[in-house]
Design a protein around this motif. Structure first.
Motif, PDB file in Angstrom:
ATOM      1  N   VAL A 127       0.841  -1.201   0.000  1.00  0.00           N
ATOM      2  CA  VAL A 127       0.000   0.000   0.000  1.00  0.00           C
ATOM      3  C   VAL A 127       0.880   1.257   0.000  1.00  0.00           C
ATOM      4  CG1 VAL A 127      -1.699   1.337   1.318  1.00  0.00           C
ATOM      5  CG2 VAL A 127      -1.962  -1.148   1.093  1.00  0.00           C
ATOM      6  N   ALA A 128       1.917   1.287   0.825  1.00  0.00           N
ATOM      7  CA  ALA A 128       2.800   2.459   0.900  1.00  0.00           C
ATOM      8  C   ALA A 128       3.508   2.709  -0.432  1.00  0.00           C
ATOM      9  CB  ALA A 128       3.822   2.269   2.013  1.00  0.00           C
ATOM     10  N   ASN A 129       3.938   1.644  -1.092  1.00  0.00           N
ATOM     11  CA  ASN A 129       4.605   1.812  -2.386  1.00  0.00           C
ATOM     12  C   ASN A 129       3.641   2.252  -3.477  1.00  0.00           C
ATOM     13  OD1 ASN A 129       7.648   1.102  -2.532  1.00  0.00           O
ATOM     14  ND2 ASN A 129       6.793  -0.348  -1.051  1.00  0.00           N
ATOM     15  N   VAL A 130       2.420   1.750  -3.449  1.00  0.00           N
ATOM     16  CA  VAL A 130       1.396   2.205  -4.406  1.00  0.00           C
ATOM     17  C   VAL A 130       1.155   3.699  -4.203  1.00  0.00           C
ATOM     18  CG1 VAL A 130      -1.075   2.064  -4.970  1.00  0.00           C
ATOM     19  CG2 VAL A 130       0.275  -0.037  -4.748  1.00  0.00           C
ATOM     20  N   GLN A 131       0.984   4.104  -2.952  1.00  0.00           N
ATOM     21  CA  GLN A 131       0.755   5.522  -2.656  1.00  0.00           C
ATOM     22  C   GLN A 131       1.924   6.371  -3.137  1.00  0.00           C
ATOM     23  OE1 GLN A 131       0.132   5.121   1.564  1.00  0.00           O
ATOM     24  NE2 GLN A 131      -2.094   5.047   1.347  1.00  0.00           N
TER      25      GLN A 131
END
Length: 138
Positions: A127-131
């Motif tokens: 999720v953090a990398n997608v964001q």
């Protein structure tokens, strides 16, 4: 909860980014998809690269792809990313794999892919990398 179930109202759907999650491990795909949806993303799921390509050819709009490298079918994650570069250039890709050697080979074969996540991983890392990638693109 059904993976196709939407957690957000339909009126907000067009404003949310869409993640194409390509993962052959069903339980992992369901769990990561749920976390991405809970973080406000539309998620389209595919079990392999062939299915992912077919979804894109059908006109499903995708803002970012999260793909396992080693998957069954004609297109593994690396081949799908190469196809994506030719057919949807600029779509960010995040690779995942439980095989360190596969991650290293993918780094060489797909220099356009900037994020590589080794399995096992916390879903929050995806999720953090997608964001981060979507934020850098905007």
């Amino acid at each position: 909860m059904c993976p196709a179930e939407d957690l957000m109202p339909a009126s907000d759907e067009s404003q949310r980014s869409t993640v194409l999650l390509v993962e052959d491990e069903v339980l992992l795909r369901l769990a990561v998809a749920q976390d991405l949806r809970a973080s406000g993303y539309n998620v389209v799921e595919a079990a392999n690269g062939d299915e992912a390509r077919n979804l894109m050819l059908a006109g499903i709009p995708v803002d970012i792809v999260v793909a396992d490298i080693a998957m069954p079918g004609r297109l593994d994650g690396v081949e799908f990313a190469a196809w994506l570069k030719e057919n949807a250039e600029g779509t960010p890709v995040i690779f995942t794999s439980g095989l360190p050697a596969a991650l290293e080979r993918a780094r060489v074969r797909c220099p356009h892919v900037k994020v590589f996540i080794a399995k096992p991983y916390g879903h929050d890392k995806v999720v953090a990398n997608v964001q981060a990638l979507l934020g850098a693109r905007d």
